[in-house]
Design an enzyme around this catalytic site. Structure first.
Site, PDB file in Angstrom:
ATOM      1  N   TYR A  68       0.651  -1.367  -0.181  1.00 20.44           N
ATOM      2  CA  TYR A  68       0.169  -0.440  -0.164  1.00 20.44           C
ATOM      3  C   TYR A  68       1.184   1.266   0.120  1.00 20.44           C
ATOM      4  O   TYR A  68       0.870   3.117   0.413  1.00 20.44           O
ATOM      5  CB  TYR A  68      -0.929   0.314   1.171  1.00 20.44           C
ATOM      6  CG  TYR A  68      -1.726  -1.290   1.369  1.00 20.44           C
ATOM      7  CD1 TYR A  68      -2.875  -0.928  -0.248  1.00 20.44           C
ATOM      8  CD2 TYR A  68      -2.304  -1.768   1.661  1.00 20.44           C
ATOM      9  CE1 TYR A  68      -4.476  -1.919  -0.410  1.00 20.44           C
ATOM     10  CE2 TYR A  68      -3.613  -2.333   1.643  1.00 20.44           C
ATOM     11  CZ  TYR A  68      -4.765  -2.211   0.287  1.00 20.44           C
ATOM     12  OH  TYR A  68      -5.515  -3.480   0.426  1.00 20.44           O
ATOM     13  N   GLU A 145       2.410  -6.411  -7.602  1.00 21.57           N
ATOM     14  CA  GLU A 145       1.793  -7.100  -6.262  1.00 21.57           C
ATOM     15  C   GLU A 145       2.305  -8.226  -6.659  1.00 21.57           C
ATOM     16  O   GLU A 145       2.839  -8.777  -5.638  1.00 21.57           O
ATOM     17  CB  GLU A 145       0.824  -6.190  -6.417  1.00 21.57           C
ATOM     18  CG  GLU A 145       0.063  -4.941  -6.287  1.00 21.57           C
ATOM     19  CD  GLU A 145      -1.531  -4.463  -6.314  1.00 21.57           C
ATOM     20  OE1 GLU A 145      -1.220  -3.086  -6.564  1.00 21.57           O
ATOM     21  OE2 GLU A 145      -1.889  -5.616  -7.338  1.00 21.57           O
TER      22      GLU A 145
HETATM   23  N1  UDP Z   1      -9.238   2.988   2.109  1.00 18.69           N
HETATM   24  C1  UDP Z   1      -9.839   3.037   3.412  1.00 18.69           C
HETATM   25  N2  UDP Z   1     -10.686   4.172   3.487  1.00 18.69           N
HETATM   26  C2  UDP Z   1     -10.297   5.189   2.587  1.00 18.69           C
HETATM   27  C3  UDP Z   1     -10.316   4.142   1.128  1.00 18.69           C
HETATM   28  C4  UDP Z   1      -9.373   3.160   1.024  1.00 18.69           C
HETATM   29  O1  UDP Z   1      -9.770   2.590   4.757  1.00 18.69           O
HETATM   30  O2  UDP Z   1     -10.978   5.742   2.480  1.00 18.69           O
HETATM   31  C5  UDP Z   1      -8.870   0.478   2.315  1.00 18.69           C
HETATM   32  C6  UDP Z   1      -9.782  -0.047   1.839  1.00 18.69           C
HETATM   33  O3  UDP Z   1      -9.601  -1.206   2.508  1.00 18.69           O
HETATM   34  C7  UDP Z   1      -8.914   0.354  -0.101  1.00 18.69           C
HETATM   35  C8  UDP Z   1      -8.009   0.062   1.178  1.00 18.69           C
HETATM   36  O4  UDP Z   1      -7.733   0.920   1.363  1.00 18.69           O
HETATM   37  O5  UDP Z   1      -9.089  -1.420  -0.603  1.00 18.69           O
HETATM   38  C9  UDP Z   1      -6.951   0.560  -0.367  1.00 18.69           C
HETATM   39  O6  UDP Z   1      -7.543   2.301  -1.000  1.00 18.69           O
HETATM   40  P1  UDP Z   1      -7.819   1.933  -2.793  1.00 18.69           P
HETATM   41  O7  UDP Z   1      -8.330   3.262  -2.595  1.00 18.69           O
HETATM   42  O8  UDP Z   1      -6.632   1.638  -3.078  1.00 18.69           O
HETATM   43  O9  UDP Z   1      -9.013   0.914  -2.645  1.00 18.69           O
HETATM   44  P2  UDP Z   1      -9.344  -0.353  -3.809  1.00 18.69           P
HETATM   45  O10 UDP Z   1      -8.079  -0.287  -4.936  1.00 18.69           O
HETATM   46  O11 UDP Z   1      -8.769  -1.237  -3.216  1.00 18.69           O
HETATM   47  O12 UDP Z   1     -11.224  -0.465  -3.970  1.00 18.69           O
END
Ligand code: UDP
Ligand code: MG
Length: 155
Positions: A68, A145
């Protein structure tokens, strides 16, 4: 321009399959606790996507930070790291034509409350953090990843 190991070979009819991609998918700790690993894998298989690699592991804090890395300055970063390291996960490499977008479509949007029924997050997610599953968002991130989770490493 480089694909994920697919060289655009033509098949016996001369058709070219250029869009074979790989995605890194992780059933997150809540997905394992909710006992939906099998259901999730079934959904990918029913869409004719291929499970190429699969393993269960506990994500270390170091791996979580690297996975992340793009979110390290976000307000939710610490909560995200606590969550993703809170229990075992199932990591897999899923391949197929346009696999990255198709996997993301089956997963649904980040916030399960905005996700439609029938998507994995819509059916099983709790909130914007605890959202069941990860899928790579680009070819570049998929490569990064997959190397992190399945490359020659200690994880
Ligand atoms: N996440 C969170 N709060 C937010 C946005 C994301 O806790 O406001 C977490 C959630 O578990 C998410 C991960 O961080 O899946 C990675 O965020 P991303 O924006 O990359 O979302 P994704 O690609 O997983 O949809
Ligand atoms: Mg993302």
């Amino acid at each position: 321009m480089s694909g994920c190991g697919n060289s655009g070979k033509s098949d016996i009819r001369g058709e070219i399959d250029n869009n074979i991609e790989k995605s890194l998918v992780v059933v997150k700790p809540d997905g394992v606790r909710k006992k939906v690993i099998g259901e999730i894998i079934s959904r990918f298989e029913k869409e004719d996507l291929n499970i190429e690699k699969l393993k269960m592991l506990r994500i270390s804090r170091e791996l979580a930070h690297r996975h992340y890395q793009d979110h390290k300055d976000k307000s939710f970063f610490d909560i995200l790291i606590e969550y993703i390291t809170s229990g075992p996960v199932v990591a897999m490499v899923i391949s197929g034509e346009n696999a990255i977008a198709r996997v993301r479509g089956l997963i649904g949007p980040t916030d399960p409350r905005k996700a439609e029924r029938g998507t994995i997050r819509g059916d099983f997610g709790d909130d914007i953090t605890v959202n069941v599953i990860h899928g790579s968002d680009s070819m570049e991130n998929a490569r990064r990843e997959i190397e992190l989770f399945f490359g020659q490493s200690k994880w």
